[in-house]
Design an enzyme around this catalytic site. Structure first.
Site, PDB file in Angstrom:
ATOM      1  N   HIS A  74       0.862  -1.182   0.000  1.00  0.00           N
ATOM      2  CA  HIS A  74       0.000   0.000   0.000  1.00  0.00           C
ATOM      3  C   HIS A  74       0.900   1.234   0.000  1.00  0.00           C
ATOM      4  CE1 HIS A  74       0.541  -0.034   4.360  1.00  0.00           C
ATOM      5  NE2 HIS A  74       0.160   1.215   4.342  1.00  0.00           N
ATOM      6  N   ALA A  75       0.336   2.400   0.234  1.00  0.00           N
ATOM      7  CA  ALA A  75       1.032   3.650  -0.083  1.00  0.00           C
ATOM      8  C   ALA A  75       2.536   3.716   0.248  1.00  0.00           C
ATOM      9  CB  ALA A  75       0.292   4.820   0.555  1.00  0.00           C
TER      10      ALA A  75
END
Lengths: 88, 156
Positions: free
Chosen positions: A17-18
């Site tokens: 994820h980010a």
């Protein structure tokens, strides 16, 4: 010109994820080789955060890492290490 | 699959011409919008802003291509809440490619919704990795236009 392709099970606890996606892309961009990731038939540029993020890779996901270029082997070792390590 | 996103996007939680001095101010304006539409509690705004900014300090969520995806998971948020803001002038968001940000999608999830939170971020990224879609969003003049663009993009 080297070409490396291998399936990897992502063990990074947060998946991609980010922030981990940003770190992956940071490593990928150190190398001249083209880096691509494939998940469920979706192939994306491994040097773009938004593209890596869009795969929705969670821990335990199987993805294919594909590299092509003069430093493909070296890049592959580093990227595989990042994906396989449980670096919380 | 992306169409599930629309469940969390409301026309009234869209800011078409965001005016903000900087990143913190932009996020604050977006949170005010969510307070006004009662998606988040007025008293929770300060904490939410603090948590989002802490996340930004770890690494900017302005991931390049004029896009930012600030996000946080908190107990005080019910399910998933989002706000979309478009800035014509562009905002300095400490982006990784040093370009100003024109599209901000703020995503808030309940602490327990880790899986859904990541999935929603991935859907957002999938939608926004299409540069021509981003250019169309930037040019949108009406909130309803933003929703229909997203609905159309969801079917791609």
């Amino acid at each position: 010109m080297d070409k490396v392709e291998q399936e990897i099970v992502v063990n990074n606890i947060h998946g991609l994820h980010a922030r981990p996606a940003a770190l992956f892309v940071q490593i990928a961009n150190k190398f001249d080789s083209a880096v691509q990731l494939e998940k469920d038939g979706d192939i994306v540029d491994g040097k773009s955060i938004i593209a890596v993020l869009s795969l929705g890779v969670t821990k335990g996901t199987r993805i294919k890492l594909m590299l092509e270029g003069d430093d493909a082997n070296e890049a592959f070792m580093e990227l595989r290490k990042f994906l396989e390590e449980n670096n919380a | 699959m992306i169409s599930g996103l629309l469940k969390y996007m409301n026309e009234e939680d869209i800011i078409i011409n965001l005016k903000a001095r900087n990143k913190k101010n932009a996020i604050s304006v977006m949170l005010n919008c969510l307070v006004n539409t009662k998606r988040i509690g007025k008293n929770d705004k300060r904490l939410i802003l603090k948590v989002i900014m802490q996340r930004e300090d770890m690494g900017s969520t302005a991931i390049g291509g004029n896009i930012a995806l600030p996000h946080a998971r908190l107990d005080c948020v019910k399910d998933i809440v989002s706000c979309i803001a478009i800035s014509r002038e562009g905002i300095d968001f400490d982006s990784l490619d040093e370009e100003p940000v024109h599209i901000i999608v703020l995503l808030l999830s309940n602490q327990k919704e880790a899986g859904l939170h990541l999935k929603t971020l991935a859907y957002l990224a999938k939608m926004l990795r299409d540069k021509s879609f981003v250019r169309k969003l930037e040019a949108a003049k009406e909130k309803s236009e933003v929703i229909s663009l997203i609905a159309r993009q969801s079917n791609v």
